[in-house]
Design a protein around this motif. Structure first.
Motif, mmCIF file in Angstrom:
data_model
loop_
_atom_site.group_PDB
_atom_site.id
_atom_site.type_symbol
_atom_site.label_atom_id
_atom_site.label_comp_id
_atom_site.label_asym_id
_atom_site.label_seq_id
_atom_site.Cartn_x
_atom_site.Cartn_y
_atom_site.Cartn_z
ATOM 1 N N GLU A 195 0.602 -0.936 0.200
ATOM 2 C CA GLU A 195 -0.026 -0.112 -0.207
ATOM 3 C C GLU A 195 0.909 1.027 -0.457
ATOM 4 O O GLU A 195 0.749 1.951 0.846
ATOM 5 C CB GLU A 195 -1.349 -0.470 1.120
ATOM 6 N N ARG A 243 -8.732 -1.266 2.202
ATOM 7 C CA ARG A 243 -7.230 -0.962 3.393
ATOM 8 C C ARG A 243 -7.079 -2.295 3.398
ATOM 9 O O ARG A 243 -7.586 -2.668 5.059
ATOM 10 C CB ARG A 243 -7.749 0.176 4.013
ATOM 11 N N TRP A 244 -5.684 -2.845 4.156
ATOM 12 C CA TRP A 244 -5.444 -3.979 4.377
ATOM 13 C C TRP A 244 -4.162 -3.776 6.101
ATOM 14 O O TRP A 244 -4.227 -4.628 6.465
ATOM 15 C CB TRP A 244 -4.739 -5.176 3.733
ATOM 16 N N GLN A 245 -3.375 -3.040 5.122
ATOM 17 C CA GLN A 245 -2.363 -2.548 6.218
ATOM 18 C C GLN A 245 -2.817 -1.427 7.113
ATOM 19 O O GLN A 245 -2.913 -0.035 6.138
ATOM 20 C CB GLN A 245 -1.176 -2.597 5.263
ATOM 21 N N GLU A 246 -2.861 -1.667 8.312
ATOM 22 C CA GLU A 246 -2.880 -0.050 9.395
ATOM 23 C C GLU A 246 -1.888 1.275 8.781
ATOM 24 O O GLU A 246 -2.020 2.014 7.646
ATOM 25 C CB GLU A 246 -2.950 0.026 10.434
ATOM 26 N N ASP A 247 -0.226 0.654 8.896
ATOM 27 C CA ASP A 247 0.333 1.127 8.736
ATOM 28 C C ASP A 247 1.989 0.478 9.248
ATOM 29 O O ASP A 247 1.725 -0.755 9.863
ATOM 30 C CB ASP A 247 0.593 2.202 10.080
ATOM 31 N N GLU A 289 -11.910 1.900 -4.727
ATOM 32 C CA GLU A 289 -10.473 1.251 -4.600
ATOM 33 C C GLU A 289 -10.699 0.402 -3.785
ATOM 34 O O GLU A 289 -11.173 -0.444 -3.187
ATOM 35 C CB GLU A 289 -10.380 3.089 -3.292
ATOM 36 N N THR A 317 -2.389 0.797 -10.153
ATOM 37 C CA THR A 317 -3.168 0.827 -9.314
ATOM 38 C C THR A 317 -3.700 2.627 -10.390
ATOM 39 O O THR A 317 -5.229 3.046 -10.187
ATOM 40 C CB THR A 317 -3.573 1.731 -8.149
ATOM 41 N N ARG A 336 -4.351 -8.854 -3.338
ATOM 42 C CA ARG A 336 -5.181 -7.517 -2.783
ATOM 43 C C ARG A 336 -5.952 -7.557 -4.139
ATOM 44 O O ARG A 336 -6.859 -6.708 -3.954
ATOM 45 C CB ARG A 336 -3.868 -6.784 -2.211
ATOM 46 N N TRP A 395 -10.007 -6.307 -4.488
ATOM 47 C CA TRP A 395 -10.103 -5.196 -5.420
ATOM 48 C C TRP A 395 -11.599 -5.793 -6.464
ATOM 49 O O TRP A 395 -12.115 -5.516 -6.855
ATOM 50 C CB TRP A 395 -9.701 -4.791 -5.364
#
Ligand SMILES: Nc1ncnc2c1ncn2[C@@H]1O[C@H](COP(=O)(O)OP(=O)(O)O)[C@@H](O)[C@H]1O
Ligand SMILES: O=C(CO)[C@@H](O)[C@H](O)COP(=O)(O)O
Length: 475
Positions: A233, A431-435, A428, A271, A417, A421
């Motif tokens: 991401e 969202r898989w990764q917070e950070d 979009e 993307t 991912r 999608w």
């Protein structure tokens, strides 16, 4: 309610890796792996066999699947859809002369403007020229050209399906313009002796390629580096250094790049944005080859490298063991500079291998900055990032904070991912990764100064050994 599972495949140079993830959260619930044959010329059937072995028993309950594949490989098919010759891979350098000829015929500026990159031996377009010149009878039989991920996607869908690709992988062919999103048939015909084989349809980032005979949705797939960016991401400021068979350094950008020096390839991402990237031919295998030479396992190799001081006692190793792509020296060999009786130790040699491999990528990082890419931190991934010595030396050589994301197969995660999608058909990706949230390894001022000295010595050795300019040319 039970949520869907999605599968992501990384069909890279040395192996196929599989992750099965929860489509909503990205949590990895199953993994698989199978090896590929050695060599730079491979029958595509070997990738299919590896896919079947790696996914055996893993696809129960999977609603969608996506494939990330090694970039650039030339897969040629005849009218019946049979493979004409084994695929030539990205690291096969036999088309170096063809690359030089194509560069000269159309000019560097022209190539950079037309397709974002200069043709080097890795690119599909140069392999087609090589085939036209060296195997004209086989070239006459070529009805269609695909990339490794296109071929696997097509194989998965069944051979009556229309072959597809995405703009990320297409951007590594040398006959696709990332900025317009269209093929340059004229460049294909020019390279391939006037022949105009069919090319796969380029579908959008979240489009569905079709369904397997078992009803699993198949997404567009993409090149392995584009898939890694999707799996991480990636946001502006984060630059990936991937240490697999190849070493790559890349980041996402809203604008297309066109580096006429040829150091940065102006790829598209998966993307709708762009993925400027520099690639070396020599990365994790430099570590395995050096540890084999020293007669030690990788863990012991790490201990040796960490026991040496930064700068390896003055040793500089240009690790061009398989030729090199950046700098463009396809016929180069490795060279060790600066030996004396005092510094000829296993410790210094191990460290020089790590430093030499990373310096090649640091030069790529500098070139990305020159192209306007923002570099806040480096995310270190790929098999070579598991080395403790690489993790310790990277902040010194790169001179920026280095983050080691939790160990995972990010190419496969990115492909999964993309599958999620397409399954959600949302605007979009999920969202898989917070950070990445991991404490970065911060270089000190002293580290930066040391890294600068190591990099200078590397560039000087390059100039000494290969007669190329240590400094990027002024326009
Ligand atoms: N701890 C380690 N230290 C150094 N190299 C490693 C380590 N673990 C794995 N590797 C190397 O990483 C490479 C595989 O990385 P990978 O990213 O899977 O490559 P690819 O995607 O090109 O097939 C192999 O050459 C392997 O020997
Ligand atoms: O050629 C490139 C990038 O342009 C390579 O990065 C290939 O895509 C192979 O990747 P790995 O097998 O080393 O991951």
């Amino acid at each position: 309610m039970k949520s869907d599972l999605v599968a992501g495949i990384d069909s890279s140079t040395q192996s196929t890796k599989v992750v099965v993830c929860d489509a909503d959260t990205g949590e990895i619930v199953r993994t698989g792996r199978a090896s590929h044959p050695e060599g730079t010329e491979v029958a595509p059937a070997a990738w299919w066999d590896a896919f079947r072995e790696a996914t055996d028993g893993l696809l129960d309950g999977v609603g969608a699947i996506g494939i990330g594949g090694q970039q650039h490989g030339m897969v040629t098919l005849d009218e019946a859809g049979e493979v004409v010759r084994p695929a030539l891979l990205w690291n096969d350098t036999r088309s170096a002369k063809a690359a030089e000829d194509l560069g000269g015929e159309l000019g560097a500026e022209n190539w950079a403007k037309s397709v974002g990159s200069l043709p080097v031996a890795s690119f599909t377009v140069t392999k087609l020229r090589w085939m036209a010149e060296n195997e004209p009878e086989l070239a006459d039989r070529v009805a269609r050209v695909l990339l490794p991920h296109d071929w696997l996607t097509w194989r998965l869908l069944g051979q009556d399906a229309e072959p597809v690709t995405d703009r990320g992988d297409a951007s590594g062919t040398g006959y696709f313009s990332p900025s317009t999103g269209t093929y340059r048939q004229d460049l294909l015909a020019h390279a391939f002796g006037g022949r105009t084989p069919e090319l796969p349809k380029v579908i959008g980032p979240a489009e569905t390629a079709g369904h397997t005979p078992d009803g699993i949705l198949v997404s567009a797939g993409t090149g392995d580096n584009m898939a890694a960016a999707l799996g991480l991401e990636l946001v502006p400021g984060d630059v990936v250094v991937s240490l697999g068979t190849s070493g790559t350094v890349f980041g996402v950008s809203e604008t297309a790049s066109a580096d006429s020096s040829g150091i940065v390839a102006g790829f598209a991402d998966a993307t709708g944005r762009f993925l400027p990237l520099a690639c070396t031919l020599n990365a994790a295998r430099v570590l395995t080859a050096t540890s084999a030479m020293l007669g030690v396992e990788l863990a012991e190799f790490d201990k040796l490298a960490l026991a040496a001081a930064p700068g390896s006692g003055g040793l500089t190793f240009l690790p061009y063991l398989d030729g090199e792509r950046t700098p463009n020296l396809p016929d180069a060999k490795g060279t060790l500079f600066g030996l004396n009786r005092a510094n000829m130790t296993p410790e210094n040699l191990a460290r020089a291998a790590v430093e030499g491999m990373l310096c090649g990528l640091a030069a790529g990082l500098d070139a990305l900055v020159e192209q306007g890419l923002e570099v806040r931190r480096v995310l270190l991934i790929g098999g070579g990032a598991q080395s403790a010595a690489v993790r310790a030396v990277a902040p010194i050589v790169f001179g920026v904070p280095v983050v080691i994301p939790e160990v995972a197969e990010y190419v496969a995660v990115g492909a999964a991912r993309q599958a999620a999608w397409a399954l959600a058909s949302s605007t979009e990706p999920p969202r898989w990764q917070e950070d990445h949230g991991y404490t970065p390894l911060e270089p000190t001022e002293a580290d930066r100064a040391e890294g600068h000295r190591i990099q200078q010595r590397h560039l000087e050795a390059r100039e000494l050994g290969h007669g190329i300019s240590a400094k990027p040319k002024e326009d």
